[in-house]
Scaffold this active site. Structure first.
Site, mmCIF file in Angstrom:
data_model
loop_
_atom_site.group_PDB
_atom_site.id
_atom_site.type_symbol
_atom_site.label_atom_id
_atom_site.label_comp_id
_atom_site.label_asym_id
_atom_site.label_seq_id
_atom_site.Cartn_x
_atom_site.Cartn_y
_atom_site.Cartn_z
ATOM 1 N N ASP A 1 0.860 -1.187 0.000
ATOM 2 C CA ASP A 1 0.000 0.000 0.000
ATOM 3 C C ASP A 1 0.895 1.235 0.000
ATOM 4 O OD1 ASP A 1 1.012 0.012 2.615
ATOM 5 O OD2 ASP A 1 -0.775 -0.983 3.382
ATOM 6 N N ASP B 1 11.517 3.296 12.207
ATOM 7 C CA ASP B 1 12.304 2.199 12.768
ATOM 8 C C ASP B 1 13.647 1.974 12.065
ATOM 9 O OD1 ASP B 1 10.907 1.243 10.553
ATOM 10 O OD2 ASP B 1 9.937 -0.412 11.601
ATOM 11 N N ASP C 1 1.485 4.962 1.775
ATOM 12 C CA ASP C 1 1.124 5.845 2.876
ATOM 13 C C ASP C 1 1.595 7.253 2.555
ATOM 14 O OD1 ASP C 1 0.087 3.689 4.256
ATOM 15 O OD2 ASP C 1 2.000 3.238 5.213
HETATM 16 P P1 ATP Z 1 4.757 -3.327 4.722
HETATM 17 O O1 ATP Z 1 3.510 -2.509 4.780
HETATM 18 O O2 ATP Z 1 5.201 -3.692 3.364
HETATM 19 O O3 ATP Z 1 4.736 -4.478 5.671
HETATM 20 P P2 ATP Z 1 5.942 -0.979 5.851
HETATM 21 O O4 ATP Z 1 7.367 -0.523 5.918
HETATM 22 O O5 ATP Z 1 4.987 -0.107 5.109
HETATM 23 O O6 ATP Z 1 5.974 -2.431 5.278
HETATM 24 P P3 ATP Z 1 4.180 -0.737 8.088
HETATM 25 O O7 ATP Z 1 4.030 -1.660 9.243
HETATM 26 O O8 ATP Z 1 3.060 -0.575 7.130
HETATM 27 O O9 ATP Z 1 5.508 -1.199 7.340
HETATM 28 O O10 ATP Z 1 4.600 0.673 8.695
HETATM 29 C C1 ATP Z 1 4.719 1.835 7.877
HETATM 30 C C2 ATP Z 1 5.923 2.656 8.287
HETATM 31 O O11 ATP Z 1 5.775 3.125 9.629
HETATM 32 C C3 ATP Z 1 7.248 1.890 8.288
HETATM 33 O O12 ATP Z 1 7.830 1.898 7.010
HETATM 34 C C4 ATP Z 1 8.065 2.661 9.300
HETATM 35 O O13 ATP Z 1 8.625 3.816 8.736
HETATM 36 C C5 ATP Z 1 7.025 3.107 10.305
HETATM 37 N N1 ATP Z 1 6.900 2.165 11.436
HETATM 38 C C6 ATP Z 1 6.085 1.089 11.529
HETATM 39 N N2 ATP Z 1 6.215 0.460 12.702
HETATM 40 C C7 ATP Z 1 7.138 1.174 13.395
HETATM 41 C C8 ATP Z 1 7.703 1.045 14.700
HETATM 42 N N3 ATP Z 1 7.360 0.054 15.508
HETATM 43 N N4 ATP Z 1 8.610 1.971 15.077
HETATM 44 C C9 ATP Z 1 8.970 2.992 14.251
HETATM 45 N N5 ATP Z 1 8.470 3.153 13.028
HETATM 46 C C10 ATP Z 1 7.568 2.264 12.596
HETATM 47 MG MG MG Z 2 2.825 -0.476 4.921
#
Ligand code: ATP
Ligand code: MG
Length: 423
Positions: free
Chosen positions: A57, A135, A59
């Site tokens: 997705d 993160d 964001d």
């Molecule tokens: P995917 O959606 O493909 O699993 P993503 O990187 O988009 O990977 P998400 O869990 O959707 O992961 O989180 C979106 C964003 O928010 C991450 O890319 C990161 O920058 C931030 N994020 C998510 N969880 C944390 C956390 N626990 N601590 C700090 N930042 C976080």
């Molecule tokens: Mg995501």
């Protein structure tokens, strides 16, 4: 406050084109931009586009507050108790818009430590501050719709290049702040095939037990993410190597047979099957369950053992009774399959709606275990049962050997007896 100036790649210096970004995401970003706000693509979307992977997705990050976003879009809803977000809805699609956040200063935090986490998640900040609270460096890249450029405050581009997971800031500090990040580090490493930066490895070794302090609901969600992303086996194996598995899963021990089975479950997901929580749960506990069942003869005793394994886990993670019940039926079905045909209650068992799903799990188990009653034996019994109970005008079961999906009546039938109740 944080490090040197960002690295900025102009449109001609990076491969991301607007045609790769969802149409609705672009609409949202353009409108924010036209109204004078910053509008960035953030997080996993930028990372995946740069890796030439399809993002799950997109964001959007902005300096507009949630209320300002709401005013701009008729189809906008503010959501999230923990982390206030704007959801802009387009039919079935949702574009998530988050206001840039920052880490609060020590003195700003509310008096009650229980409120810290909630408070800390909702302090608005600059784009740079927003990058630094994320993160991992590869998850903190921004794509700016105003200039079509990529902005890297944290060295994420370099780490993408080196295929490396690196925390933003000191690993020990960031993992102590939020221990779930340790699990996410292992998850991204497995999903992307990236190495873990040595400092992050050491950080996990040092902080592993702290994962037990994370909210069970978040662990449960991340655990399902592992299954959905087909990396349950490598991540739980790595978690065990870091001493994180037992504190992660309320004492769960793991073991080679479990990882081998999980690897089969991951492959099943890769083939397009959506993993259900009950199936995942049963696959976690199947190896210890069947080991414990060696000396067991009756369904009653097997039920007792299944409960012993599942109940503490499900209580800890607040998993609904219905899901636990389904997981238990899958375990009991595998017990019956391994015991072999010709036992009491078989007729009822082979007709039970959960039995084919149990056989799917048992089939995976047969690939990793020795000395088993082959799944094919049972496949045949189920097929014969299907044929004998099919009304004459129904077509015969498919020749692939797969049990055709039953439509209508029985599956939705009211209060059918469970296979457990007959022994
Ligand atoms: P995917 O959606 O493909 O699993 P993503 O990187 O988009 O990977 P998400 O869990 O959707 O992961 O989180 C979106 C964003 O928010 C991450 O890319 C990161 O920058 C931030 N994020 C998510 N969880 C944390 C956390 N626990 N601590 C700090 N930042 C976080
Ligand atoms: Mg995501």
């Amino acid at each position: 406050m944080h490090g040197p100036d960002p690295i900025i790649l102009s449109r001609s210096e990076h491969p991301i084109s607007r045609s790769q970004i969802g149409e609705n995401t672009l609409k949202v970003m353009y409108r924010l931009h036209r109204q004078g706000f910053k509008a960035f693509l953030v997080g996993g979307g930028v990372r995946d586009l740069l890796l030439d992977r399809t993002p799950k997705d997109f964001d959007v990050g902005t300096n507009a507050t949630p209320n300002q976003v709401k005013k701009l879009f008729r189809n906008c809803f503010l959501v999230g108790r923990r982390f206030r977000l704007a959801h802009v809805r387009f039919g079935g699609e949702v574009v998530e818009v988050a206001t840039f956040r920052r880490q609060p200063e020590e003195g700003e935090l509310p008096e009650d430590p229980n409120d810290h986490f909630l408070f800390a998640e909702n302090v608005f900040g600059t784009p740079q501050e927003d990058a630094f609270r994320r993160d991992f460096t590869i998850n903190a890249l921004f794509y700016d719709i105003a200039s079509f450029s990529i902005i890297d405050y944290v060295g994420g581009l370099k780490d993408l290049e080196a295929r490396r997971i690196r925390t933003i800031g000191e690993p020990e500090v960031r993992f102590a702040e939020d221990p779930v990040r340790m699990l996410r580090a292992l998850e991204f490493s497995a999903r992307l095939g990236f190495t873990l930066d040595p400092a992050a490895q050491e950080g996990i070794l040092g902080c592993a037990p702290q994962i037990a302090t994370a909210a069970p609901a978040r662990i449960r969600e991340e655990l399902m993410e592992l299954f959905r992303h087909k990396v349950a086996a490598p991540v739980l194996r790595a978690a065990a190597e870091y001493g994180m598995l037992a504190p992660l899963l309320a004492g769960f021990e793991g073991g080679e047979a479990t990882y081998a089975l999980l690897s089969e479950v991951d492959q099943r997901t890769a083939s397009g099957v959506v993993p259900e929580e009950a199936f995942c749960l049963a696959s976690l506990f199947l190896a210890p369950f069947l080991t414990g069942c060696r000396e067991i003869k009756t369904i009653g005793e097997a039920l007792h053992l299944a409960n012993e394994l599942l109940t503490p886990h499900c209580a800890y993670f607040h998993i609904a009774h219905g899901i636990r019940h389904l997981a238990r039926e899958l375990l009991i079905a595998c017990f019956r399959f391994r015991r072999g045909p010709g036992q009491r209650g078989q007729r009822r068992f082979v007709r039970h709606p959960m039995t084919p799903r149990g056989l799917e799990l048992y089939n995976l188990w047969c690939r990793v275990a020795e000395e088993v009653v082959p799944a094919e034996t049972w496949q045949q019994i189920l097929c014969e049962q299907e044929q004998s109970s099919a009304p004459a005008d129904n077509p015969p079961p498919s020749s692939s050997g797969r049990r055709p999906r039953r439509r209508g009546g029985r599956r939705r039938g009211r209060r059918r007896s469970s296979p457990e109740s007959s022994s």
